[in-house]
Design a protein around this motif. Structure first.
Motif, PDB file in Angstrom:
ATOM      1  N   PHE A 429       3.377   5.177   5.210  1.00 35.25           N
ATOM      2  CA  PHE A 429       3.548   4.100   4.242  1.00 35.25           C
ATOM      3  C   PHE A 429       2.183   3.537   3.866  1.00 35.25           C
ATOM      4  N   ASP A 432       0.297  -1.750   1.471  1.00 32.76           N
ATOM      5  CA  ASP A 432       1.111  -2.696   0.708  1.00 32.76           C
ATOM      6  C   ASP A 432       2.589  -2.532   1.040  1.00 32.76           C
ATOM      7  N   ALA A 433       3.046  -1.284   1.199  1.00 30.91           N
ATOM      8  CA  ALA A 433       4.453  -1.041   1.532  1.00 30.91           C
ATOM      9  C   ALA A 433       4.790  -1.591   2.914  1.00 30.91           C
ATOM     10  N   ASN A 435       3.319  -4.119   4.419  1.00 30.02           N
ATOM     11  CA  ASN A 435       3.388  -5.577   4.278  1.00 30.02           C
ATOM     12  C   ASN A 435       4.716  -6.004   3.665  1.00 30.02           C
ATOM     13  N   THR A 436       5.144  -5.276   2.636  1.00 31.65           N
ATOM     14  CA  THR A 436       6.393  -5.621   1.959  1.00 31.65           C
ATOM     15  C   THR A 436       7.586  -5.471   2.894  1.00 31.65           C
ATOM     16  N   LEU A 437       7.641  -4.360   3.613  1.00 32.21           N
ATOM     17  CA  LEU A 437       8.771  -4.119   4.510  1.00 32.21           C
ATOM     18  C   LEU A 437       8.806  -5.122   5.661  1.00 32.21           C
ATOM     19  N   HIS A 440       9.994  -8.639   3.982  1.00 31.84           N
ATOM     20  CA  HIS A 440      11.245  -8.695   3.220  1.00 31.84           C
ATOM     21  C   HIS A 440      12.334  -9.378   4.056  1.00 31.84           C
ATOM     22  N   GLY A 456      12.458   5.818  -0.859  1.00 34.55           N
ATOM     23  CA  GLY A 456      11.016   6.045  -0.862  1.00 34.55           C
ATOM     24  C   GLY A 456      10.643   7.453  -0.456  1.00 34.55           C
ATOM     25  N   ASP A 467       4.947   4.058  -1.281  1.00 35.48           N
ATOM     26  CA  ASP A 467       4.372   2.814  -1.780  1.00 35.48           C
ATOM     27  C   ASP A 467       5.497   1.839  -2.130  1.00 35.48           C
ATOM     28  N   THR A 468       5.127   0.591  -2.370  1.00 36.59           N
ATOM     29  CA  THR A 468       6.124  -0.459  -2.597  1.00 36.59           C
ATOM     30  C   THR A 468       7.047  -0.140  -3.762  1.00 36.59           C
ATOM     31  N   LEU A 471       9.901   2.022  -2.910  1.00 37.34           N
ATOM     32  CA  LEU A 471      10.925   1.442  -2.045  1.00 37.34           C
ATOM     33  C   LEU A 471      12.024   0.776  -2.859  1.00 37.34           C
ATOM     34  N   PRO A 477      11.915  -6.938  -5.061  1.00 37.32           N
ATOM     35  CA  PRO A 477      12.036  -7.050  -3.609  1.00 37.32           C
ATOM     36  C   PRO A 477      12.983  -8.149  -3.175  1.00 37.32           C
TER      37      PRO A 477
END
Length: 555
Positions: A429, A432-433, A435-437, A440, A456, A467-468, A471, A477
């Motif tokens: 991942f 950024d992905a 961090n997002t996961l 969330h 993804g 990447d974000t 996803l 998100p």
């Protein structure tokens, strides 16, 4: 991290409130504890539980602390590179008075799922207290610190990473040294990884291991989307402990929790750990069966009972005879079906639809619901007598937002699963992905995370990283949590925000703290005092919001 590296950006977040009896590290409440008190606690645990059990408990405490500090570091250093953000772990370990950390070698490539870390610990408080109590021995003793480092790095890498102590002052070495890399890259970590498993029901950090419960591996359904029960968070471990305690009894069990948290997987784990493991496990989703057919599905039907019943057939109770019957979404059963279920539970006998013959059944009933059954009883939608019959041994399964330490484990688990299923070779991942996961809110819980990673893994390039954008694939998100859609274009929204900020600054409307308080309180007001909803509106966690609300504006 080298000991010469400054950590002033983190120390400024330490705050003392002696008048309230509180110490804060940003929005996390901390305590000052005598190192001798830590030593006494360790010794009591070792003498009471035995070395192996005590080591496991202490390691898991450290893992939880490391994961929590990783969430803090992500907020404070989220915009920096992965390697810079990872360095916050050793810095926080030093700020908290545990050890002085010296980085020897650190390699971070989150997109390839690669991590290698080697650190020296100087002046380990845990090692010193162990030596004080037991003298120099033959095994490493910095259990909590190993757990902390493993939890911290796992959260940042978005995959389970295990740190091993290869030298320790408790063994007579001049200092402690740890080496860390992803769990899958260790060939001989099973003996160490067992300390991160609270119970044999779970596989802990790893996807597969020798001796895993075969029934779970073969039968686990889609609630977790995988073939094993994995997790390392405190809430998950507590549920696993409850499963183990009740498994070999005949008690009725009900799993409580939101949709998608893995209730069926734990039910299958309970069956596999019980003395009924060699008998059938039969599951039925009560919400998927029409009201006029639910009785026939549960209790069976006799030939000619109704139009179309050309032959008799057994229901789920008969098919589960000797084993376990899992009733998912039990809260939606009709009143009539509830009455017949109550009789089956009380008398251990059933009657097929259209038959007068009473059939004895030996079935252990395990139920699950995402409804508040007490409230359903108050509203007259659920029988009170059935509620008390089912509520013998309730087990709460926490939502994913309350067990974020498990997210990296699931990320790795699902990525491997879908790489195999779809013939892909996605490696990891992006920063950024990850961090997002990790931030969330997951209204759909583990099932939502599973779907995101499958999406993804399909959209990402072979040999690349998710990447974000891949996803969510067009979804916001926070789409499930958003209110009415703002129809303004992004530039228009940004312009409106810019205009409001300029107006506030031009008018000199107080300090930042005062403005923040007004923003926070307005969000709470809009959500009718619901702090959790207000926190989601602001993109904060509930503890973060509560902490900020308690702060008094300066001046």
């Amino acid at each position: 991290m080298n000991e010469k590296t400054g950590n002033t950006d983190l120390t400024k977040h330490v705050r003392f409130e002696p008048d309230k009896g509180r110490i804060w590290l940003e929005d996390q409440r901390m305590v000052l504890l005598h190192s001798s008190g830590l030593g006494v606690m360790r010794r009591e645990l070792i003498e009471t539980l035995g070395t192996q059990a005590a080591r496991g408990l202490i390691t898991r405490i450290g893992y939880n602390s490391g994961a929590r500090d990783a969430e803090l570091a992500r907020r404070l250093r989220g915009s920096k590179t992965a390697e810079e953000a990872v360095s916050a772990g050793p810095e926080l370990h030093m700020i908290e008075g545990i050890v002085r950390v010296e980085a020897v070698r650190v390699e971070v490539d989150e997109q390839a799922g690669h991590f290698y870390g080697e650190y020296i610990w100087h002046g380990s408080v845990e090692g010193e207290e162990h030596v004080r109590a037991y003298g120099t021995g033959h095994a490493p003793a910095c259990w909590m610190q190993v757990g902390y480092a493993s939890g911290f790095i796992s959260v940042f890498m978005g995959a389970p990473v295990f740190m091993r102590e290869v030298e320790c002052c408790a063994k007579g070495d001049p200092h402690c040294r740890i080496v860390g890399k992803p769990v899958d890259e260790w060939d001989d970590a099973e003996a160490d990884l067992q300390y991160l498993r609270a119970d044999a029901v779970t596989s802990g950090l790893s996807r597969s291991r020798p001796g895993a419960l075969p029934d779970v591996a073969e039968q686990t359904g889609s609630s977790l989307g995988g073939i094993e029960v994995v997790g390392a968070s405190a809430g998950f471990n507590a549920a696993c402990h409850m499963v183990r305690r009740v498994a070999n009894t005949q008690a009725t069990v009900i799993f409580l929790g939101e949709s998608g948290v893995g209730k069926e997987v734990l039910a299958r784990g309970l069956h596999a750990a019980s003395d009924r493991r060699d008998q059938p496990f039969v599951a039925i989703n009560c919400a998927a069966i029409p009201d006029n057919l639910i009785e026939a599905e549960l209790f069976g039907v006799e030939k000619g009972a109704f139009t179309g019943a050309q032959s008799g057939r057994p229901g789920r109770f008969e098919r589960a005879d000797g084993g376990t019957l899992f009733l998912d979404e039990i809260g939606i059963l009709s009143w009539t079906a509830q009455g017949k279920l109550l009789r089956a539970l009380q008398a251990r006998e059933i009657e097929r639809v259209g038959d007068t013959r009473v059939r004895q059944v030996d079935v252990r009933v395990v139920a699950a619901t995402n409804l508040d059954l007490r409230e359903q009883v108050r509203q007259g939608a659920f029988r009170e007598d059935l509620y008390f019959r089912l509520n013998v041994f309730p087990i709460r399964v926490p939502p994913l937002r309350e067990r974020k330490e498990d997210i990296p484990i699931f990320m790795n688990f699902f990525l491997k699963r879908f790489n195999e299923r779809h013939g892909r070779s996605v490696r990891g991942f992006t920063w950024d992905a990850i961090n997002t996961l990790m931030t969330h809110d997951y209204p759909g819980n583990i099932r939502e995370l599973e779907n995101m990673i499958e999406r993804g893994s399909i959209l990402a390039e072979d040999g690349g990283a998710i990447d974000t954008a891949q996803l969510f694939a067009g979804d916001s998100p926070n789409a499930a949590l958003e209110g009415p859609t703002d129809t303004r274009t992004p530039p228009a929204r940004h312009a409106a925000i810019h205009e409001a900020v300029n107006a506030l600054l031009d008018q000199g409307e107080g300090s930042w703290t005062l403005l923040e308080q007004q923003l926070l309180r307005r969000a709470v007001e809009l959500e009718d005092g619901n702090l959790s909803a207000a926190a989601r509106r602001l993109g904060l966690s509930r503890p973060q919001l509560a902490y900020r609300l308690e702060r008094k504006p300066a001046g």
